[in-house]
Design an enzyme around this catalytic site. Structure first.
Site, PDB file in Angstrom:
ATOM      1  N   THR A 100       0.834  -1.204   0.000  1.00 35.66           N
ATOM      2  CA  THR A 100       0.000   0.000   0.000  1.00 35.66           C
ATOM      3  C   THR A 100       0.870   1.256   0.000  1.00 35.66           C
ATOM      4  O   THR A 100       2.035   1.221   0.420  1.00 35.66           O
ATOM      5  CB  THR A 100      -0.906   0.040   1.235  1.00 35.66           C
ATOM      6  OG1 THR A 100      -0.092   0.186   2.412  1.00 35.66           O
ATOM      7  CG2 THR A 100      -1.743  -1.235   1.349  1.00 35.66           C
ATOM      8  N   TYR A 142      20.656  -6.201   0.080  1.00 36.40           N
ATOM      9  CA  TYR A 142      19.714  -6.026  -1.028  1.00 36.40           C
ATOM     10  C   TYR A 142      19.616  -4.570  -1.470  1.00 36.40           C
ATOM     11  O   TYR A 142      18.868  -4.249  -2.396  1.00 36.40           O
ATOM     12  CB  TYR A 142      18.333  -6.614  -0.724  1.00 36.40           C
ATOM     13  CG  TYR A 142      17.662  -6.180   0.567  1.00 36.40           C
ATOM     14  CD1 TYR A 142      17.286  -4.865   0.783  1.00 36.40           C
ATOM     15  CD2 TYR A 142      17.352  -7.116   1.552  1.00 36.40           C
ATOM     16  CE1 TYR A 142      16.638  -4.476   1.951  1.00 36.40           C
ATOM     17  CE2 TYR A 142      16.716  -6.750   2.729  1.00 36.40           C
ATOM     18  CZ  TYR A 142      16.359  -5.422   2.919  1.00 36.40           C
ATOM     19  OH  TYR A 142      15.709  -5.046   4.077  1.00 36.40           O
ATOM     20  N   LYS A 157      16.998   1.343   1.700  1.00 34.31           N
ATOM     21  CA  LYS A 157      18.384   1.028   2.041  1.00 34.31           C
ATOM     22  C   LYS A 157      19.341   1.431   0.924  1.00 34.31           C
ATOM     23  O   LYS A 157      20.490   1.822   1.186  1.00 34.31           O
ATOM     24  CB  LYS A 157      18.534  -0.464   2.346  1.00 34.31           C
ATOM     25  CG  LYS A 157      17.824  -0.930   3.611  1.00 34.31           C
ATOM     26  CD  LYS A 157      18.431  -0.327   4.864  1.00 34.31           C
ATOM     27  CE  LYS A 157      17.840  -0.953   6.119  1.00 34.31           C
ATOM     28  NZ  LYS A 157      18.428  -0.382   7.360  1.00 34.31           N
TER      29      LYS A 157
END
Length: 254
Positions: A100, A142, A157
């Site tokens: 969302t 990641y 990140k």
């Protein structure tokens, strides 16, 4: 010799608490911040080694004014500020197509905006005091790789990683402020681990992805953080140190 002082956001649990404990053991003054006042006070009781060593500050890193107040309170409590660890984070597993707008915004605001607001507030203090401080951010592998189900965190990140390198160049060259990051892999006793290991299948997948065949510990992260804040690391700037047992060499992010 006057004791150094560090602020650790998200300092009442997991890696943040471990880093706070480590710095306290090393004799630093420590301010732990977060949104849960009771958790902060409990952490203070657990890690404090002498009266007045640890201070608590209840705040939300998404507020730039709260970040400024945090710096003022730390300096008021300890008379100085030498380092900032941006550890506050938010994350949850969610397929990108089901994420969302509020879920996306919440993680971006905590991880990316919060890291910048706190870094900016600390840097403004050091610049005003003509002091060379140290900033340590928490990234993730990641951020440059990939992680299905965490697109919001991966994007945030990645922003933190770019922010780290940019500030290392800008503030390093102008003011001698060092900025680095740590990219942890799967770490036990953290909120991230609890989310990842909701099933035995998920746990097995994660364990198989780490060449060392185990999870990292908050204490190992804390030891690395302590080094990066120390004078022994005074020539490390703009770097991101991966601590994931070699997981980044495997095809699965978690």
């Amino acid at each position: 010799m006057e004791k150094k002082a560090v602020i650790i956001t998200g300092g009442s649990s997991g890696m943040g608490k471990a880093m706070a404990k480590k710095q306290a053991e090393l004799g630093w003054h420590v301010m732990v911040t977060g949104r849960n006042h009771e958790a902060l006070e409990e952490t203070k009781k657990e890690i404090q080694t002498f009266e007045g060593q640890v201070a608590c500050f209840q705040m939300d890193v998404r507020s730039d004014s709260a970040a400024s107040d945090m710096i003022k309170e730390a300096v008021k409590a300890f008379g100085r500020l030498d380092a900032l660890i941006n550890n506050a984070a938010g994350n949850f597993i969610c397929p990108a197509e089901k994420l969302t707008p509020n879920g996306w915004k919440a993680v971006i605001e905590i991880v990316l905006n919060g890291t910048f607001f706190c870094s900016q507030a600390a840097a403004r203090h050091w610049i005003d005091q003509k002091q060379q401080g140290v900033i340590l951010n928490m990234a993730a592998t990641y951020a440059w790789g990939a992680g299905a189900g965490v697109v919001h965190s991966a994007a945030a990140k990645a922003g933190v990683l770019s922010l780290t390198r940019t500030l290392a160049v800008e503030w390093g060259s102008k003011y001698g402020i060092r900025t680095n990051a740590i990219a942890p892999g799967p770490i036990e006793r953290t909120g991230g681990a609890e989310k990842l290991f909701e099933s035995e299948k998920a746990m097995a997948r994660t364990m198989n992805s780490v060449p060392l065949g185990r999870l990292g510990t908050p204490e190992e992260i804390a030891a690395l953080a302590a080094f990066l804040l120390s004078d022994e690391a005074s020539y490390i700037n703009g770097d991101c140190i991966t601590m994931d047992g070699g997981q980044w060499l495997n095809p699965y992010p978690f």
